[in-house]
Design a protein around this motif. Structure first.
Motif, PDB file in Angstrom:
ATOM      1  N   ILE A  18      30.263  26.682  25.027  1.00  0.00           N
ATOM      2  CA  ILE A  18      29.992  28.095  24.743  1.00  0.00           C
ATOM      3  C   ILE A  18      31.198  28.952  25.109  1.00  0.00           C
ATOM      4  N   GLU A  19      31.794  28.690  26.270  1.00  0.00           N
ATOM      5  CA  GLU A  19      32.954  29.476  26.695  1.00  0.00           C
ATOM      6  C   GLU A  19      34.117  29.309  25.711  1.00  0.00           C
ATOM      7  N   ASN A  20      34.372  28.068  25.308  1.00  0.00           N
ATOM      8  CA  ASN A  20      35.462  27.839  24.354  1.00  0.00           C
ATOM      9  C   ASN A  20      35.188  28.533  23.028  1.00  0.00           C
ATOM     10  N   THR A  21      33.922  28.513  22.615  1.00  0.00           N
ATOM     11  CA  THR A  21      33.559  29.167  21.358  1.00  0.00           C
ATOM     12  C   THR A  21      33.706  30.680  21.463  1.00  0.00           C
ATOM     13  N   ILE A  22      33.332  31.239  22.626  1.00  0.00           N
ATOM     14  CA  ILE A  22      33.445  32.692  22.810  1.00  0.00           C
ATOM     15  C   ILE A  22      34.918  33.112  22.791  1.00  0.00           C
ATOM     16  N   VAL A  23      35.778  32.337  23.448  1.00  0.00           N
ATOM     17  CA  VAL A  23      37.211  32.659  23.420  1.00  0.00           C
ATOM     18  C   VAL A  23      37.751  32.565  21.998  1.00  0.00           C
ATOM     19  N   GLN A  24      37.358  31.520  21.297  1.00  0.00           N
ATOM     20  CA  GLN A  24      37.787  31.377  19.900  1.00  0.00           C
ATOM     21  C   GLN A  24      37.242  32.520  19.052  1.00  0.00           C
ATOM     22  N   LEU A  25      35.989  32.888  19.320  1.00  0.00           N
ATOM     23  CA  LEU A  25      35.359  33.990  18.587  1.00  0.00           C
ATOM     24  C   LEU A  25      36.148  35.279  18.750  1.00  0.00           C
ATOM     25  N   PHE A  26      36.510  35.595  19.998  1.00  0.00           N
ATOM     26  CA  PHE A  26      37.189  36.868  20.233  1.00  0.00           C
ATOM     27  C   PHE A  26      38.653  36.830  19.821  1.00  0.00           C
ATOM     28  N   ASN A  38      33.227  28.532  40.657  1.00  0.00           N
ATOM     29  CA  ASN A  38      32.663  28.865  39.345  1.00  0.00           C
ATOM     30  C   ASN A  38      33.357  28.203  38.168  1.00  0.00           C
ATOM     31  N   ASN A  39      34.560  27.674  38.374  1.00  0.00           N
ATOM     32  CA  ASN A  39      35.272  27.065  37.245  1.00  0.00           C
ATOM     33  C   ASN A  39      34.484  25.878  36.713  1.00  0.00           C
ATOM     34  N   VAL A  40      34.254  25.856  35.401  1.00  0.00           N
ATOM     35  CA  VAL A  40      33.370  24.854  34.821  1.00  0.00           C
ATOM     36  C   VAL A  40      33.968  23.453  34.910  1.00  0.00           C
ATOM     37  N   SER A  41      35.282  23.316  34.843  1.00  0.00           N
ATOM     38  CA  SER A  41      35.898  21.987  34.953  1.00  0.00           C
ATOM     39  C   SER A  41      35.716  21.413  36.354  1.00  0.00           C
ATOM     40  N   LEU A  42      35.886  22.258  37.388  1.00  0.00           N
ATOM     41  CA  LEU A  42      35.690  21.799  38.760  1.00  0.00           C
ATOM     42  C   LEU A  42      34.228  21.450  39.019  1.00  0.00           C
ATOM     43  N   LYS A  89      44.220  41.707  26.025  1.00  0.00           N
ATOM     44  CA  LYS A  89      42.775  41.470  26.159  1.00  0.00           C
ATOM     45  C   LYS A  89      42.467  39.978  26.075  1.00  0.00           C
ATOM     46  N   LEU A  90      43.128  39.266  25.174  1.00  0.00           N
ATOM     47  CA  LEU A  90      42.907  37.823  25.073  1.00  0.00           C
ATOM     48  C   LEU A  90      43.384  37.110  26.331  1.00  0.00           C
ATOM     49  N   ALA A  91      44.480  37.585  26.932  1.00  0.00           N
ATOM     50  CA  ALA A  91      44.950  37.006  28.195  1.00  0.00           C
ATOM     51  C   ALA A  91      43.914  37.224  29.292  1.00  0.00           C
ATOM     52  N   GLU A  92      43.271  38.376  29.263  1.00  0.00           N
ATOM     53  CA  GLU A  92      42.203  38.653  30.236  1.00  0.00           C
ATOM     54  C   GLU A  92      41.030  37.706  30.032  1.00  0.00           C
ATOM     55  N   LEU A  93      40.648  37.458  28.777  1.00  0.00           N
ATOM     56  CA  LEU A  93      39.537  36.552  28.494  1.00  0.00           C
ATOM     57  C   LEU A  93      39.844  35.135  28.975  1.00  0.00           C
ATOM     58  N   GLN A  94      41.069  34.684  28.777  1.00  0.00           N
ATOM     59  CA  GLN A  94      41.443  33.346  29.247  1.00  0.00           C
ATOM     60  C   GLN A  94      41.406  33.262  30.767  1.00  0.00           C
ATOM     61  N   LEU A  95      41.784  34.343  31.434  1.00  0.00           N
ATOM     62  CA  LEU A  95      41.694  34.372  32.892  1.00  0.00           C
ATOM     63  C   LEU A  95      40.239  34.350  33.340  1.00  0.00           C
ATOM     64  N   LEU A  96      39.393  35.094  32.648  1.00  0.00           N
ATOM     65  CA  LEU A  96      37.960  35.102  32.973  1.00  0.00           C
ATOM     66  C   LEU A  96      37.347  33.716  32.775  1.00  0.00           C
ATOM     67  N   GLN A  97      37.776  33.016  31.733  1.00  0.00           N
ATOM     68  CA  GLN A  97      37.250  31.674  31.492  1.00  0.00           C
ATOM     69  C   GLN A  97      37.643  30.730  32.628  1.00  0.00           C
TER      70      GLN A  97
END
Length: 451
Positions: free
Chosen positions: A147-155, A263-267, A433-441
């Motif tokens: 979902i997170e990857n899709t949201i980043v791709q979406l935005f 909170n990081n999903v990979s960890l 804004k996209l850099a911010e989204l990647q940081l949030l992810q």
């Protein structure tokens, strides 16, 4: 002839623009996210995988419930036979007669219920049950990652549409300025204040600006189709997007960075994999212990035998009830269990090493993402100021051009500088804004904040 060409370009762009915007509605960020969560094929596949893992962790798949087996059977036979007694005589000395059996029928019916239950299996199913629960949590994290990857791709596509929309508006304004300049050049020529060259230069600029507008609209339409694919909807759906962008305060981002390891999903996935591997070791160790089982059965049988030459037919009705217990202990299986335990321990050690590697990589990615984000914000601020500077320069050049103090070429250069400054500012805004989204992810907060 020149007037006809210019009029044609104006009419073409005007009609094309109206036809594109006639049926468009606003697709907000919230609507885009909702459509993606509902329709995106990748997200739906991830949801189904979570459902499968949920089924696997249920009590029905735990091995804790007994098994109950029912069986039933029936058979039927009919015999026609003749029994001869050669060389045998009756008491009166006459030969013994043959015995004929016609339609000698035999029937058999049976039914049974058998129950079995594993009372103890070396705790194998206990740890396997816990393992399945961890597997379910892992599948939820994997779905979250999808979902997170899709949201980043979406935005990334959504903000590209927003950028192209703003660029189109800038290009249309540039075209309007060129049209106005063309009209002024015609009037000036009629009154003998300019040459034919000024009109031709203005026409060239209108042509170039018109082509830029048409190309921008085509690129915008293509990008909207890209977004429609992500939203799994009609490719030709028309809409506009929200071009308003807000940034999260830096103090809030620093707080997110401080909580990233939680909170990081990979960890989080590495932790679940560690838990799964630890249960794998315990499951394999269960092979060292005995297995105790209970069983019970209830049966009913009915046999109807046919008569024979010497005995009459009989009916036998039988019911039975049995209980039993069993114990099995694989005292030595050729070392197979020992090997499986060792391999499970090695897999656990590998998972620990992988976790350390991912922790290091995530820490690096977060620091890089934070630095990139801050750099993009600075660039955006500079580009905003650059637009103000170029706007002032253009207004001043416009005044000078109307007074005849600068040439059309100098005026056009000021116009192009303003155009470049505005499009660069749009690009910087959405890149930030996209850099911010990647940081949030990376900090695990992408789904917890308002975008």
């Amino acid at each position: 002839m020149i007037k006809n060409k210019v009029a044609f370009l104006m009419a073409l762009i005007g009609v094309f623009g109206v036809s594109l915007k006639a049926q468009e509605k606003v697709l907000t960020k919230e609507d885009a996210i909702a459509l993606a969560l509902e329709n995106n094929y990748g997200i739906n596949v991830a949801k189904n995988q979570v459902e499968v893992a949920g089924n696997n962790k249920g009590i029905m798949n735990s091995g804790y419930l007994p098994t109950l087996t029912g069986s039933a059977g029936a058979s039927y036979s009919r015999d026609d036979s003749v029994i001869e007694f050669p060389g045998q005589f009756n008491e009166d000395g006459t030969p013994r007669e043959d015995v004929e059996l016609d339609k000698a029928e035999a029937q058999s019916y049976s039914s049974a219920l058998t129950a079995s239950y594993t009372l103890f299996d070396g705790l194998g199913r206990f740890y396997n049950y816990k393992r399945l629960k961890e597997q379910y949590q892992l599948s939820e994290l994997q779905a979250r990652e999808t979902i997170e990857n899709t949201i980043v791709q979406l935005f990334s596509v959504y903000y590209e549409i927003a950028r192209l929309t703003e660029n189109e508006n800038v290009l249309r304004k540039t075209l309007d300025i060129s049209r106005d300049r063309y009209t002024r050049s015609e009037y000036s020529f009629e009154y003998g204040q300019s040459t034919k060259l000024d009109i031709l230069n203005a026409q060239v600029d209108i042509t170039n600006d018109s082509i830029n507008v048409l190309n921008a609209r085509q690129q915008l339409a293509n990008t909207k189709r890209d977004l429609n694919v992500l939203l799994s909807q009609d490719l030709n759906m028309l809409y506009t997007v929200d071009t308003l962008v807000t940034f999260i305060p830096k103090i809030k981002l620093e707080e997110f960075v401080g909580q990233a390891k939680l909170n990081n999903v990979s960890l989080l996935q590495t932790e679940r994999n560690l838990a799964i591997n630890s249960y794998d070791i315990k499951v394999q160790k269960s092979g060292y212990l005995p297995t105790i089982g209970l069983s019970g059965s209830y049966g009913w049988n009915l046999n109807q035998s046919a008569q024979s030459a010497f005995f009459p037919g009989t009916n036998t009705d039988n019911t039975s009830f049995d209980l039993g217990a069993s114990l099995s202990w694989n005292l030595f299986d050729g070392g197979g269990t020992n090997v499986r335990v060792k391999n499970a321990k090695i897999a656990y050690e590998n998972q620990e090493l992988l976790k350390k590697q991912i922790e290091l990589e995530v820490d690096r990615d977060i620091q890089n993402a934070m630095a990139i984000y801050e750099n993009k914000l600075v660039i955006y601020t500079i580009q905003e100021q650059n637009v103000v500077t170029n706007q002032n320069n253009f207004e001043r050049s416009k005044e000078q051009f109307q007074l005849g103090r600068i040439t059309s070429i100098e005026f056009r250069q000021a116009q192009i500088n303003l155009l470049n400054a505005q499009t660069n500012k749009n690009l910087a805004k959405y890149e930030a804004k996209l850099a911010e989204l990647q940081l949030l992810q990376l900090t695990g907060q992408l789904l917890n904040v308002e975008l």
